[in-house]
Design a protein around this motif. Structure first.
Motif, PDB file in Angstrom:
ATOM      1  N   GLN A  78      75.541  23.362  80.234  1.00 14.38           N
ATOM      2  CA  GLN A  78      74.356  22.844  79.549  1.00 14.38           C
ATOM      3  C   GLN A  78      73.976  23.746  78.366  1.00 14.38           C
ATOM      4  O   GLN A  78      73.682  23.270  77.265  1.00 14.38           O
ATOM      5  CB  GLN A  78      73.181  22.753  80.533  1.00 14.38           C
ATOM      6  N   ILE A  79      74.013  25.033  78.583  1.00 14.72           N
ATOM      7  CA  ILE A  79      73.675  25.983  77.522  1.00 14.72           C
ATOM      8  C   ILE A  79      74.712  25.915  76.401  1.00 14.72           C
ATOM      9  O   ILE A  79      74.369  25.883  75.219  1.00 14.72           O
ATOM     10  CB  ILE A  79      73.577  27.409  78.085  1.00 14.72           C
ATOM     11  N   ARG A  80      75.991  25.874  76.784  1.00 16.71           N
ATOM     12  CA  ARG A  80      77.059  25.893  75.794  1.00 16.71           C
ATOM     13  C   ARG A  80      77.085  24.621  74.956  1.00 16.71           C
ATOM     14  O   ARG A  80      77.302  24.675  73.736  1.00 16.71           O
ATOM     15  CB  ARG A  80      78.411  26.079  76.499  1.00 16.71           C
ATOM     16  N   GLU A  81      76.873  23.451  75.583  1.00 18.05           N
ATOM     17  CA  GLU A  81      77.051  22.187  74.882  1.00 18.05           C
ATOM     18  C   GLU A  81      75.769  21.613  74.289  1.00 18.05           C
ATOM     19  O   GLU A  81      75.833  20.754  73.396  1.00 18.05           O
ATOM     20  CB  GLU A  81      77.677  21.160  75.828  1.00 18.05           C
ATOM     21  N   GLN A  82      74.609  22.059  74.769  1.00 18.91           N
ATOM     22  CA  GLN A  82      73.348  21.501  74.284  1.00 18.91           C
ATOM     23  C   GLN A  82      72.437  22.570  73.675  1.00 18.91           C
ATOM     24  O   GLN A  82      72.131  22.521  72.487  1.00 18.91           O
ATOM     25  CB  GLN A  82      72.616  20.783  75.443  1.00 18.91           C
ATOM     26  N   SER A  83      72.034  23.543  74.481  1.00 23.50           N
ATOM     27  CA  SER A  83      71.025  24.509  74.032  1.00 23.50           C
ATOM     28  C   SER A  83      71.504  25.327  72.844  1.00 23.50           C
ATOM     29  O   SER A  83      70.791  25.469  71.835  1.00 23.50           O
ATOM     30  CB  SER A  83      70.634  25.437  75.189  1.00 23.50           C
ATOM     31  N   THR A  84      72.710  25.886  72.944  1.00 26.86           N
ATOM     32  CA  THR A  84      73.190  26.766  71.883  1.00 26.86           C
ATOM     33  C   THR A  84      73.419  26.035  70.570  1.00 26.86           C
ATOM     34  O   THR A  84      72.935  26.483  69.515  1.00 26.86           O
ATOM     35  CB  THR A  84      74.473  27.488  72.324  1.00 26.86           C
ATOM     36  N   PRO A  85      74.131  24.907  70.539  1.00 30.52           N
ATOM     37  CA  PRO A  85      74.308  24.203  69.250  1.00 30.52           C
ATOM     38  C   PRO A  85      72.986  23.767  68.629  1.00 30.52           C
ATOM     39  O   PRO A  85      72.820  23.863  67.409  1.00 30.52           O
ATOM     40  CB  PRO A  85      75.169  22.991  69.626  1.00 30.52           C
ATOM     41  N   ASN A  86      72.046  23.299  69.456  1.00 26.66           N
ATOM     42  CA  ASN A  86      70.764  22.859  68.914  1.00 26.66           C
ATOM     43  C   ASN A  86      69.996  24.019  68.285  1.00 26.66           C
ATOM     44  O   ASN A  86      69.369  23.872  67.226  1.00 26.66           O
ATOM     45  CB  ASN A  86      69.919  22.202  70.009  1.00 26.66           C
ATOM     46  N   ALA A  87      70.042  25.194  68.935  1.00 26.13           N
ATOM     47  CA  ALA A  87      69.360  26.362  68.377  1.00 26.13           C
ATOM     48  C   ALA A  87      70.017  26.812  67.084  1.00 26.13           C
ATOM     49  O   ALA A  87      69.337  27.166  66.107  1.00 26.13           O
ATOM     50  CB  ALA A  87      69.348  27.490  69.403  1.00 26.13           C
ATOM     51  N   ASP A  88      71.350  26.805  67.036  1.00 27.54           N
ATOM     52  CA  ASP A  88      72.053  27.205  65.813  1.00 27.54           C
ATOM     53  C   ASP A  88      71.725  26.269  64.655  1.00 27.54           C
ATOM     54  O   ASP A  88      71.466  26.708  63.523  1.00 27.54           O
ATOM     55  CB  ASP A  88      73.562  27.217  66.049  1.00 27.54           C
ATOM     56  N   LYS A  89      71.742  24.963  64.912  1.00 28.98           N
ATOM     57  CA  LYS A  89      71.443  23.999  63.856  1.00 28.98           C
ATOM     58  C   LYS A  89      70.014  24.175  63.348  1.00 28.98           C
ATOM     59  O   LYS A  89      69.753  24.097  62.141  1.00 28.98           O
ATOM     60  CB  LYS A  89      71.643  22.569  64.370  1.00 28.98           C
TER      61      LYS A  89
END
Length: 361
Positions: A106-117
């Motif tokens: 969940q962190i790798r596929e959702q949380s992290t990309p959303n925060a980076d964007k």
């Protein structure tokens, strides 16, 4: 029974977020949000130098008060998620292992990309937006990076710690350009390993095209200039919750992205000229000052010499409206592309103009 994953796995979750993020390892990490969501910092304002007088009074010049400016940073991105791990096996250990694996994914596929964007969108709006008249091509892309280097050099940004985030399509233009490939060793390495190393003094990081905001061709920063604080506020596993055979995993976290106000010149976004709103025009005179920027959703200004993008003392002006500002006051103003930052921002792909200043007559 609920297992609190926030307390049990908080440090591990933070490590996973950092490891999967393009951005987090390349930020300052010096804003301390321990126990709070808002941090205030104080920036001292300098005074101009004088010519020393060898006679008379005030030989060093007229003393001026040394003022400080309050810079305020608040984490406002408050996100949550929920998922179910079906029991499938009566062993608690198996459920806990699956829950941990799911949380990591969940962190790798959702949380992290959303925060980076989000980081790229916000940072591009709070640094220098260079107006690019034409979309980069193979024969122009390197000149654009040279312009970024000139900006950093002219603003005394340290050479160590410069970073360039390059979308995959821009990376392709660079590595297929004749000028780049003529650098034999560097060009060969880029083609064989997808690694450019340094480009005009910037350590290059290739990111997916969808990460940078629309109309932003690349983003250059200094590591000390930006922040991406991230906190797990709550993450629980509920075993055999009503109506569920297995484990219900619920999580909540908050984060934000910031440009440090005192280092805003160490952020350079190459943006389409048509997407950058015009600079504010400061007109009028004492008692009737006007700030005009028709395309801005919001005009912010200060009268204490601070940067209106970051100062807690910044005020809001209506384009063309009259302001009662005294003669001799230095006004700094910027037109912003959004009415307010956050989830209500609908102006992705638009960028603010430069901060302009004028001493009122």
């Amino acid at each position: 029974m609920a297992v609190n994953y926030a307390s049990k796995y908080a440090s591990e979750i933070a490590k996973r977020f950092t490891a999967n993020s393009f951005v987090k390892p390349n930020t300052s990490g010096k804003l301390d949000f321990t126990g709070v969501k808002t941090v205030r910092m104080y920036q001292l304002m300098t005074v101009p130098e004088n010519n020393y007088k060898r006679s008379g009074s005030n030989r060093y010049g007229d003393p001026q008060d040394i003022n400080d400016v309050v810079l305020e940073y608040t984490m406002e991105r408050d996100k949550s998620f929920a998922g179910v791990v079906d029991k499938g096996d009566a062993k608690d250990q198996t459920i806990q292992n699956k829950a941990g694996q799911w949380l990591n994914q969940q962190i790798r596929e959702q949380s992290t990309p959303n925060a980076d964007k989000y980081y790229f969108r916000k940072v591009a709006n709070f640094g220098h937006c260079a107006k690019v008249t034409e979309a980069p091509k193979k024969n122009t892309i390197l000149d654009m990076f040279a312009d970024a280097q000139v900006w950093f050099d002219n603003h005394l940004v340290p050479t160590d710690g410069r970073i360039a985030y390059i979308p995959a399509s821009m990376f392709k233009l660079i590595v297929t350009s004749d000028a780049f490939f003529s650098l034999e060793k560097l060009g060969t390495k880029a083609l064989t390993k997808g690694d450019m190393g340094e480009l005009y003094g910037f350590r290059t990081i290739k990111v997916p095209d969808t990460y940078l905001p629309k109309n932003c061709y690349f983003l250059c920063v200094h590591k000390s200039a930006t922040e991406l604080p991230y906190k797990i506020s709550e993450s629980n596993m509920h075993k055999d919750a009503p109506g569920i055979s297995g484990a219900l995993i619920e999580g909540r976290y908050y984060y934000d992205a910031f440009v440090r106000g005192e280092k805003a010149d160490a952020v350079y976004a190459a943006c389409a000229q048509s997407a950058v709103i015009e600079d504010v025009e400061i007109g009028g005179s004492s008692g009737a000052v006007t700030l005009t920027c028709a395309s801005a959703k919001l005009i912010k200004y200060t009268t204490d010499g601070s940067d209106p993008r970051f100062s807690a003392n910044a005020m809001i002006a209506t384009s063309g409206g009259s302001l009662n500002i005294e003669s001799g006051t230095t006004v700094r103003a910027v037109g912003l592309a959004y009415a307010q930052w956050g989830n209500n921002n609908t102006d992705e792909g638009k960028f603010p103009g430069a901060v302009v200043e004028q001493t009122i007559a």
